[in-house]
Design a protein around this motif. Structure first.
Motif, mmCIF file in Angstrom:
data_model
loop_
_atom_site.group_PDB
_atom_site.id
_atom_site.type_symbol
_atom_site.label_atom_id
_atom_site.label_comp_id
_atom_site.label_asym_id
_atom_site.label_seq_id
_atom_site.Cartn_x
_atom_site.Cartn_y
_atom_site.Cartn_z
ATOM 1 N N PRO A 171 -43.008 26.157 36.566
ATOM 2 C CA PRO A 171 -42.459 27.203 35.697
ATOM 3 C C PRO A 171 -43.500 28.293 35.435
ATOM 4 C CG PRO A 171 -42.922 25.203 34.447
ATOM 5 C CD PRO A 171 -43.158 24.873 35.882
ATOM 6 N N PRO A 172 -43.048 29.517 35.193
ATOM 7 C CA PRO A 172 -43.972 30.633 34.981
ATOM 8 C C PRO A 172 -44.935 30.419 33.813
ATOM 9 C CG PRO A 172 -41.700 31.429 35.081
ATOM 10 C CD PRO A 172 -41.655 29.941 35.138
ATOM 11 N N GLU A 173 -44.548 29.620 32.819
ATOM 12 C CA GLU A 173 -45.419 29.405 31.651
ATOM 13 C C GLU A 173 -46.449 28.292 31.875
ATOM 14 O OE1 GLU A 173 -41.718 26.963 31.192
ATOM 15 O OE2 GLU A 173 -42.069 29.058 31.660
ATOM 16 N N GLN A 174 -46.379 27.612 32.997
ATOM 17 C CA GLN A 174 -47.350 26.555 33.332
ATOM 18 C C GLN A 174 -48.746 27.180 33.436
ATOM 19 O OE1 GLN A 174 -46.749 23.055 34.332
ATOM 20 N NE2 GLN A 174 -48.943 23.041 33.990
ATOM 21 N N THR A 175 -49.745 26.563 32.796
ATOM 22 C CA THR A 175 -51.095 27.125 32.841
ATOM 23 C C THR A 175 -51.854 26.629 34.077
ATOM 24 O OG1 THR A 175 -51.956 25.370 31.432
ATOM 25 C CG2 THR A 175 -51.311 27.429 30.347
ATOM 26 N N MET A 176 -52.742 27.493 34.548
ATOM 27 C CA MET A 176 -53.581 27.174 35.694
ATOM 28 C C MET A 176 -55.010 27.591 35.397
ATOM 29 S SD MET A 176 -53.379 28.222 39.712
ATOM 30 C CE MET A 176 -51.898 27.280 39.930
ATOM 31 N N ARG A 177 -55.942 26.662 35.622
ATOM 32 C CA ARG A 177 -57.381 26.964 35.525
ATOM 33 C C ARG A 177 -57.838 27.340 36.925
ATOM 34 N NH1 ARG A 177 -57.996 21.694 33.109
ATOM 35 N NH2 ARG A 177 -59.297 21.316 34.918
ATOM 36 N N THR A 178 -58.260 28.569 37.113
ATOM 37 C CA THR A 178 -58.551 29.071 38.460
ATOM 38 C C THR A 178 -59.943 28.695 38.962
ATOM 39 O OG1 THR A 178 -59.505 31.174 37.743
ATOM 40 C CG2 THR A 178 -57.087 31.085 38.047
ATOM 41 N N HIS A 179 -60.865 28.407 38.076
ATOM 42 C CA HIS A 179 -62.267 28.193 38.456
ATOM 43 C C HIS A 179 -62.804 29.411 39.233
ATOM 44 C CE1 HIS A 179 -62.025 24.076 37.058
ATOM 45 N NE2 HIS A 179 -60.962 23.896 37.815
ATOM 46 N N ASP A 180 -62.143 30.560 39.064
ATOM 47 C CA ASP A 180 -62.510 31.813 39.735
ATOM 48 C C ASP A 180 -62.581 31.643 41.255
ATOM 49 O OD1 ASP A 180 -62.706 32.626 37.114
ATOM 50 O OD2 ASP A 180 -64.887 32.686 37.090
ATOM 51 N N HIS A 181 -61.705 30.791 41.794
ATOM 52 C CA HIS A 181 -61.694 30.498 43.232
ATOM 53 C C HIS A 181 -60.243 30.224 43.633
ATOM 54 C CE1 HIS A 181 -63.625 29.073 46.974
ATOM 55 N NE2 HIS A 181 -62.623 28.211 47.029
ATOM 56 N N VAL A 182 -59.544 31.274 44.039
ATOM 57 C CA VAL A 182 -58.123 31.162 44.363
ATOM 58 C C VAL A 182 -57.943 31.587 45.819
ATOM 59 C CG1 VAL A 182 -55.789 31.898 43.732
ATOM 60 C CG2 VAL A 182 -57.542 31.659 41.961
#
Length: 170
Positions: A123-134
């Motif tokens: 879902p669009p509201e799901q959070t993601m921690r990117t670790h600044d590496h996508v």
């Protein structure tokens, strides 16, 4: 606007080294916003990582080709395959820290997010921690980010910035 692509052969065999080379070359080429730069695994007699660049105009493509050739790279039109791993793409610089899937999609050229072991999209509201590496990958003409569940109900990109080498504890 029709993008124009070329790829450069390298002697680099590790993705991390290829990322560093690609980022250095992207800076040297002064690629404009809207450009894509990807890594591609080349198999066969000489396994290595090739680099592709997709630019918004023919003049930019010619300039990049000339500069890469001057730097000693063998340059070929197009891309080595259709499943490149995007390192530079529109919006990549804004994908830092923790954001929602909706924010990630709105801020970047990424078309969709998939979660390992799940059907459908998060879902669009799901959070993601990117670790600044996508590092999304091209799949069927779409830029797709593979993610995996993490602590606290968040997601993280499947590819981590500093992977532990296989058998590191042996």
């Amino acid at each position: 606007m029709t993008p124009h692509a070329l790829w450069a052969d390298t002697e680099v065999s590790a993705l991390r080294a290829a990322d560093h080379l690609l980022l250095r070359l992207t800076a040297e080429l002064a690629l404009p916003e809207g450009a894509f730069a990807c890594t591609h695994l080349v198999r066969g007699d000489r396994p290595r990582v090739a680099l592709s660049f997709t630019l918004p105009s023919e003049p930019l493509l010619r300039t990049a080709e000339e500069r890469l050739t001057t730097l000693g790279y063998e340059v070929t039109p197009g891309a080595p395959d259709t499943v490149g791993r995007a390192v530079v793409y529109p919006g990549v610089g804004s994908l830092t820290g923790t954001l929602t899937v909706g924010e990630l999609l709105a801020r970047s050229a990424i078309d969709r997010v998939t979660v390992l072991g799940s059907q459908g999209q998060p879902p669009p509201e799901q959070t993601m921690r990117t670790h600044d590496h996508v590092r999304p990958q091209w799949q069927g003409g779409e830029l797709v980010l593979a993610a995996m569940p993490a602590v606290g109900g968040t997601l993280v990109p499947f590819e981590v910035p500093d992977p532990t080498p296989c058998c590191a504890d042996h």
